[in-house]
Design an enzyme around this catalytic site. Structure first.
Site, PDB file in Angstrom:
ATOM      1  N   CYS A   1      82.845  47.859  86.002  1.00  0.00           N
ATOM      2  CA  CYS A   1      83.549  46.759  85.340  1.00  0.00           C
ATOM      3  C   CYS A   1      83.784  45.596  86.299  1.00  0.00           C
ATOM      4  O   CYS A   1      83.768  44.430  85.887  1.00  0.00           O
ATOM      5  CB  CYS A   1      84.882  47.233  84.785  1.00  0.00           C
ATOM      6  SG  CYS A   1      84.770  48.244  83.304  1.00  0.00           S
TER       7      CYS A   1
ATOM      8  N   HIS B   1      83.206  50.314  75.723  1.00  0.00           N
ATOM      9  CA  HIS B   1      82.045  49.600  76.237  1.00  0.00           C
ATOM     10  C   HIS B   1      80.985  50.615  76.647  1.00  0.00           C
ATOM     11  O   HIS B   1      81.315  51.729  77.086  1.00  0.00           O
ATOM     12  CB  HIS B   1      82.405  48.782  77.485  1.00  0.00           C
ATOM     13  CG  HIS B   1      82.911  47.411  77.221  1.00  0.00           C
ATOM     14  ND1 HIS B   1      83.769  46.762  78.095  1.00  0.00           N
ATOM     15  CD2 HIS B   1      82.680  46.528  76.212  1.00  0.00           C
ATOM     16  CE1 HIS B   1      84.040  45.561  77.630  1.00  0.00           C
ATOM     17  NE2 HIS B   1      83.394  45.397  76.485  1.00  0.00           N
TER      18      HIS B   1
END
Length: 284
Positions: free
Chosen positions: A278, A181
């Site tokens: 996150c 990511h």
């Protein structure tokens, strides 16, 4: 790449200023590693859910101590990765672009967050047609949306984000599966016209590295040790920067730029490839 203290000071002449932020988080009540959808996840490794809850709680308290607002989404059984709230929505100026996960194990998370937004009065909520893992691959700088692709979010989702959110989008290609990511390889230190980022160049393609150098000549450049502890999965309010406690090299570099590093233990959450960012969706 080695950055000297003098170079860091020259590159970071603007004094960092904290601004109040609005975050969304989800407790890791059901956190475990039951499957593997990234190189960090090992279902055979023991997981201490109580420790994960304690680490998450300290992260939340840290945000609140720094003066930020934190809203909490109710966790759901059977969704162990729901704690990673950043993957479930991108919000800019009240417009919400939801998420569509690549891994079927996480697909149901998107609907829970969609309902949460609607219950809080958000009316411009759009669910994507393309795979889009939200702030996992989208980073708002205050003027452009940096958008990652290569492992999770579809390239076509970048155009969809531009259309829905009404902001310019810059696509960046990720090339290292450990940094699957964008938020594992880059984060925004300061938003606005003079936005500043920190990033790990080796996580990006050659062309994307050139783009980042052109757009952010004063970027804080992280090294392999910073990246390997998910040090780039940081959260900044413009002055205070929350990082994994192992990211000592990165902490030193941003401190030389006038930022205040706040080092926290996220070791249990890292077993699923997650860190402070996150766990944190920002309502921009």
């Amino acid at each position: 790449m080695t950055v000297t203290t003098a170079e860091a000071v020259d590159a970071c002449a603007e004094t960092p200023v904290a601004t109040e932020r609005h975050y969304v988080m989800c407790p890791p009540t059901y956190f475990t590693v039951e499957y593997s959808i990234n190189p960090w996840m090992d279902p055979d490794a023991p997981v201490d859910t109580d420790l994960a809850v304690a680490q998450w709680s300290e992260l939340k308290r840290t945000y609140e101590r720094l003066g930020h607002t934190v809203e909490v989404v109710e966790p759901q059984p059977g969704l162990p990765d729901m704690v990673f709230a950043a993957n479930s929505g991108t919000v800019v100026d009240g417009r919400v672009l939801g998420s569509k996960f690549r891994a079927p194990e996480r697909a149901a998370e998107a609907e829970h967050f969609r309902r949460w937004f609607l219950a809080r009065g958000y009316r411009e909520v759009v669910m994507p047609s393309r795979i889009n893992e939200a702030e996992g691959d989208f980073a708002w700088t205050g003027r452009v949306l940096l958008a990652g692709t290569g492992f999770r979010t579809d390239p076509a989702a970048h155009a969809e984000a531009q259309e829905v959110l009404g902001v310019p989008v810059v696509s960046l290609q990720l090339v290292d599966p450990r940094y699957y990511h964008l938020d594992t390889a880059l984060f925004v230190l300061r938003k606005g016209e003079s936005a500043q980022i920190a990033y790990y160049p080796e996580a990006f393609s050659a062309g994307s590295r050139r783009v980042l150098r052109r757009m952010f000549p004063d970027a804080v450049v992280a090294d392999e040790a910073d990246a390997a502890c998910l040090g780039l999965n940081g959260v900044s309010d413009g002055r205070n920067v929350v990082l994994p406690r192992e990211a000592t090299g990165l902490a030193k570099r941003i401190e030389e730029c006038g930022y205040e590093p706040v080092l926290l233990d996220i070791s249990e959450l890292r077993k699923s490839g997650g860190g402070p960012k996150c766990c944190t969706m920002e309502l921009h």
